[in-house]
Scaffold this active site. Sequence first.
Site, PDB file in Angstrom:
ATOM      1  N   HIS A  65       0.649  -1.224  -0.116  1.00 41.54           N
ATOM      2  CA  HIS A  65      -0.214  -0.175  -0.057  1.00 41.54           C
ATOM      3  C   HIS A  65       0.890   1.227   0.023  1.00 41.54           C
ATOM      4  CE1 HIS A  65      -2.870  -3.024   1.422  1.00 41.54           C
ATOM      5  NE2 HIS A  65      -3.592  -2.355   0.532  1.00 41.54           N
ATOM      6  N   PHE A 107       3.044   4.405  -2.610  1.00 42.03           N
ATOM      7  CA  PHE A 107       2.790   5.081  -3.792  1.00 42.03           C
ATOM      8  C   PHE A 107       2.760   4.721  -4.920  1.00 42.03           C
ATOM      9  CE2 PHE A 107       4.101   8.411  -7.171  1.00 42.03           C
ATOM     10  CZ  PHE A 107       3.178   9.115  -6.787  1.00 42.03           C
ATOM     11  N   HIS A 126       1.305   1.692  -5.726  1.00 41.09           N
ATOM     12  CA  HIS A 126      -0.191   1.236  -5.747  1.00 41.09           C
ATOM     13  C   HIS A 126      -1.057   2.412  -6.028  1.00 41.09           C
ATOM     14  CE1 HIS A 126      -3.698  -0.811  -4.374  1.00 41.09           C
ATOM     15  NE2 HIS A 126      -4.107   0.079  -3.676  1.00 41.09           N
ATOM     16  N   HIS A 179      -6.833   7.178  -2.126  1.00 44.62           N
ATOM     17  CA  HIS A 179      -7.708   6.093  -1.499  1.00 44.62           C
ATOM     18  C   HIS A 179      -6.956   5.437  -0.269  1.00 44.62           C
ATOM     19  CE1 HIS A 179      -5.828   3.213  -3.916  1.00 44.62           C
ATOM     20  NE2 HIS A 179      -6.099   2.355  -3.103  1.00 44.62           N
ATOM     21  N   ASP A 180      -5.678   5.333  -0.472  1.00 49.25           N
ATOM     22  CA  ASP A 180      -5.138   4.483   0.697  1.00 49.25           C
ATOM     23  C   ASP A 180      -3.495   5.559   1.569  1.00 49.25           C
ATOM     24  OD1 ASP A 180      -6.004   2.151   0.978  1.00 49.25           O
ATOM     25  OD2 ASP A 180      -5.000   1.318  -0.991  1.00 49.25           O
ATOM     26  N   ASP A 230      -8.955  -0.490  -7.673  1.00 50.57           N
ATOM     27  CA  ASP A 230      -8.123  -0.711  -6.553  1.00 50.57           C
ATOM     28  C   ASP A 230      -7.714  -2.030  -6.790  1.00 50.57           C
ATOM     29  OD1 ASP A 230      -7.072  -0.387  -4.306  1.00 50.57           O
ATOM     30  OD2 ASP A 230      -8.933  -0.719  -3.261  1.00 50.57           O
ATOM     31  N   GLN A 242      -4.570 -16.241  -5.380  1.00 47.51           N
ATOM     32  CA  GLN A 242      -5.087 -15.643  -6.575  1.00 47.51           C
ATOM     33  C   GLN A 242      -6.320 -16.391  -7.146  1.00 47.51           C
ATOM     34  OE1 GLN A 242      -3.757 -13.190  -5.759  1.00 47.51           O
ATOM     35  NE2 GLN A 242      -3.589 -12.261  -7.342  1.00 47.51           N
TER      36      GLN A 242
END
Length: 353
Positions: free
Chosen positions: A85, A87, A89, A125-126, A247, A298
């Site tokens: 989480h 920059f 991202h 957003h984060d 996201d 995944q």
Amino acid sequence: MHKSINVTGLTLLCCRSSLQVSEEVREYLKTPMFDNWQWEEPEMLVLIQTMFEDLDFVSEFQMETRVLQNFLLEVHSHYNHIAFHNFHHCFCVTQMMYGLIWLTDLKTKLSRTDLLIMLTSALCHDLDHPGYNNVYQINAQTDLALRYNDISPLENHHCAVAFSIICKVRPGLVSPVYPGATSADLSTQGSGSSTPNSSHVTMCILATDMARHNEILNRFRAIQPTFDFTNKEHKEVLMKIMVKVSDISNEARPMSVAEPWLDCLLQEFFNQSDTEKLRGLPVTPFMDRDKVSKPSSQTNFIRFVLLPLFTELTKLFPCLEQHILEPVRRALEYYRELEKNAADLQSSTQTKT
Ligand SMILES: Nc1nc2c(ncn2[C@@H]2O[C@@H]3COP(=O)(O)O[C@H]3[C@H]2O)c(=O)[nH]1
Ligand SMILES: [Zn+2]
């Protein structure tokens, strides 16, 4: 936990690099194929500035370059040096949002203010994510959980940090998005009946709490068959869905871009579960290094989260099939194969022993 970065140096780099964004890069930037790993952080700042320019935000909202750059530098400095989480991202989510806006031709369907809200939400957003999720915040009774009464503590914090940044760099950048702005833009840039205000950015950021995933996806499913871009509620649900899709969109990217992201994510997950074990807190199962592998992580995430969400958005925008749905289906096949190979290997080892 903020990065110590030489702001003057970064600003200089931004200014210098902004001269070098070629037409070719500008077009590439509009696609989910974009490879973030090829770019340094100062270059990413310039690329985000380019997004603001090419979506006409700079001209439409008369943003001063200096104010926009200050805003981006503040955003950058409020992302932490953590595995996932961070920059990078933030950049990827913003770039995917930018790409989706172009691919779906949203410029002709939503107002510039709505698009600015969506891009700003992706950027913010984060903010100041500590690398430990909401469940950890609540179980460990952190300051954030106490401050927000266990209700989306991280997302509420990201909003609070966004506000503090926006207030700091006001008014140039935020007048079209935030209340109390003196700018007459507010009345002219509005989107129909909806007056843009801070609650729209908050709404989009709060929607990224995965605890609300089914609630938001089910609402979108319900309105999707009769979707109407002039309907305020429909539009707001779409804005939330767009931020959510952006996201969690790593697997929509080429495998060479997506797989390193999974390594980063698992690193952060394992760090959290290790801390949970050390502190005697409940261990989050999907973060437990003793239970999770890359393929198992995944296949489940793609089958139960990504495909249902991306399929619903693709019903509204069929052109997205090739851009986000097909790559995700290919990723599922890839990880299923890896999972099968691992299972075969395990059973052949057991037979021998
Ligand atoms: N397993 C898995 N989880 C993901 C992936 N991308 C995003 N997520 C999860 O989705 C969540 C979205 O919100 P967060 O950023 O809190 O944390 C993210 C991860 O927990 C992915 O590619 N694989
Ligand atoms: Zn995120």
